[in-house]
Enzyme design. Structure first.
Site, mmCIF file in Angstrom:
data_model
loop_
_atom_site.group_PDB
_atom_site.id
_atom_site.type_symbol
_atom_site.label_atom_id
_atom_site.label_comp_id
_atom_site.label_asym_id
_atom_site.label_seq_id
_atom_site.Cartn_x
_atom_site.Cartn_y
_atom_site.Cartn_z
ATOM 1 N N THR A 141 2.842 -22.803 -48.867
ATOM 2 C CA THR A 141 3.371 -24.061 -48.346
ATOM 3 C C THR A 141 2.330 -25.127 -48.590
ATOM 4 O OG1 THR A 141 4.576 -22.915 -46.595
ATOM 5 C CG2 THR A 141 4.121 -25.242 -46.212
ATOM 6 N N ARG A 168 17.654 -18.141 -44.543
ATOM 7 C CA ARG A 168 16.413 -17.795 -43.809
ATOM 8 C C ARG A 168 15.519 -19.038 -43.677
ATOM 9 N NH1 ARG A 168 10.743 -18.293 -45.011
ATOM 10 N NH2 ARG A 168 9.620 -16.745 -43.810
ATOM 11 N N GLY A 170 11.693 -20.404 -42.396
ATOM 12 C CA GLY A 170 10.343 -19.974 -42.032
ATOM 13 C C GLY A 170 9.772 -20.836 -40.924
ATOM 14 N N ASP A 171 8.474 -20.736 -40.733
ATOM 15 C CA ASP A 171 7.792 -21.500 -39.696
ATOM 16 C C ASP A 171 7.664 -22.987 -40.048
ATOM 17 O OD1 ASP A 171 6.059 -20.474 -41.824
ATOM 18 O OD2 ASP A 171 4.548 -21.722 -40.858
HETATM 19 N N1 ASP Z 1 5.296 -20.111 -44.232
HETATM 20 C C1 ASP Z 1 6.227 -20.141 -45.344
HETATM 21 C C2 ASP Z 1 7.500 -19.446 -44.949
HETATM 22 O O1 ASP Z 1 7.454 -18.397 -44.312
HETATM 23 C C3 ASP Z 1 5.678 -19.539 -46.595
HETATM 24 C C4 ASP Z 1 4.203 -19.762 -46.824
HETATM 25 O O2 ASP Z 1 3.619 -20.669 -46.264
HETATM 26 O O3 ASP Z 1 3.585 -18.993 -47.573
HETATM 27 O O4 ASP Z 1 8.547 -19.897 -45.301
#
Ligand code: ASP
Length: 290
Positions: A141, A168, A170-171
């Site tokens: 990210t 889906r 993510g965070d």
């Molecule tokens: N945190 C991101 C997600 O889970 C991916 C990442 O930052 O590597 O979508």
């Protein structure tokens, strides 16, 4: 990944003092570059071969926050998130709602799948058929924190996990997990496996610890260690989790559970030209540019 973007953003910040403009600049540079296969154009496709984008922005002075979740085709997702962060209500939009908003705002749309990202997806599908799953690797990210005088903001943009299930999230676009900003205290942001970062509310936790007086590096280290210990008591080992933070006191730092040298970030201020810093995982020590 963000070195060029941070250089350009730092110049912009110095000349104009525009904090959201600096976050946008740094992130757009990464979103527009298809070489960075985990963000924006050329991002990682989901299981169906679609690039679904998550982005968010939080202004630490207003406390307002905006995000888009699982949206397709928005060339610069962070721009939509910044625009949404100006609103009180309806600031977090998903899928077709986020795309509709971006269209109304006149934001640019494009097919985010490049020939390379499509090839990668096809190869992964073929491998999975042969029982060699490599999905969920290569994710990342772009997380940017910018501060000028008493104003701090944070922004993030990602295509999330490779081969994720459609829908889906993510965070990254979840406030308190992927990012948190409070101009009086500081800001933090996270990257890694979103499901595990969300469980720890980690960006909020870092800012909370800074509010209690910890400098950024200490706060990241303590938030991550406490989370890992809490999860270990439950018999669970989180996958990749990395954090960055910037304090209103000017302190900065990060923490990671990756192995030494695997987590890097870019930092710039009046006395430090933009350069890559490293977190040495085992000891959570901040190492300056070589
Ligand atoms: N945190 C991101 C997600 O889970 C991916 C990442 O930052 O590597 O979508």
């Amino acid at each position: 990944m963000s070195l060029d973007g941070v250089k350009a953003a730092y110049e912009l910040l110095k000349n104009s003092g525009d904090v959201s403009g600096a976050v946008k600049k740094a992130i757009n540079t990464v979103e527009d570059n298809p070489e960075f296969s985990s963000v924006g154009y050329g991002g990682l496709p989901n299981r169906e071969g679609d690039v679904e984008l998550d982005a968010a922005y939080m202004d630490g002075s207003t406390g307002y926050y905006g995000g888009i979740l699982g949206a397709k085709g928005i060339a610069n997702p962070i721009d939509a998130a910044i625009e949404l962060s100006k609103r009180h209500m309806n600031c977090l939009l998903s899928g077709t709602g986020a795309e509709h908003f971006a269209r109304l705002q006149g934001f640019r749309f494009q097919n985010m799948l490049t020939r390379e990202s499509k090839k990668r997806w096809e190869e992964e599908l073929a491998k999975e058929r042969e029982q060699l799953p490599g999905a969920y690797r290569g994710h990342d990210t772009v997380c940017v924190i910018a501060a000028r005088e008493k104003h701090i903001a944070a922004g993030v943009s990602t295509s999330g996990l490779f081969m994720k299930d459609p829908g889906r999230i993510g965070d990254s676009p979840i406030v308190g997990a992927g990012l948190y900003a409070d101009s009086a205290v500081g800001a933090a942001s996270a990257t890694g496996v979103g499901e595990d970062i969300i469980r720890g509310c980690l960006s909020y936790e870092v800012v909370r610890l800074m509010e209690q007086g910890r400098p950024a590096q200490e706060a990241c280290k303590e938030a991550l260690a406490a989370y890992l210990a809490r999860m270990s008591r439950k018999g669970f080992t989180p996958k990749d989790v990395s954090l960055i933070a910037l304090g209103a006191d000017g302190s900065f730092g990060g923490a990671t559970n990756l192995k030494d040298g695997d987590f890097t970030f870019v930092y710039a201020d009046e006395t430090h030209p933009a350069a890559v810093w490293t977190i040495a995982g085992g000891v959570q020590k901040l190492q300056g540019p070589a």
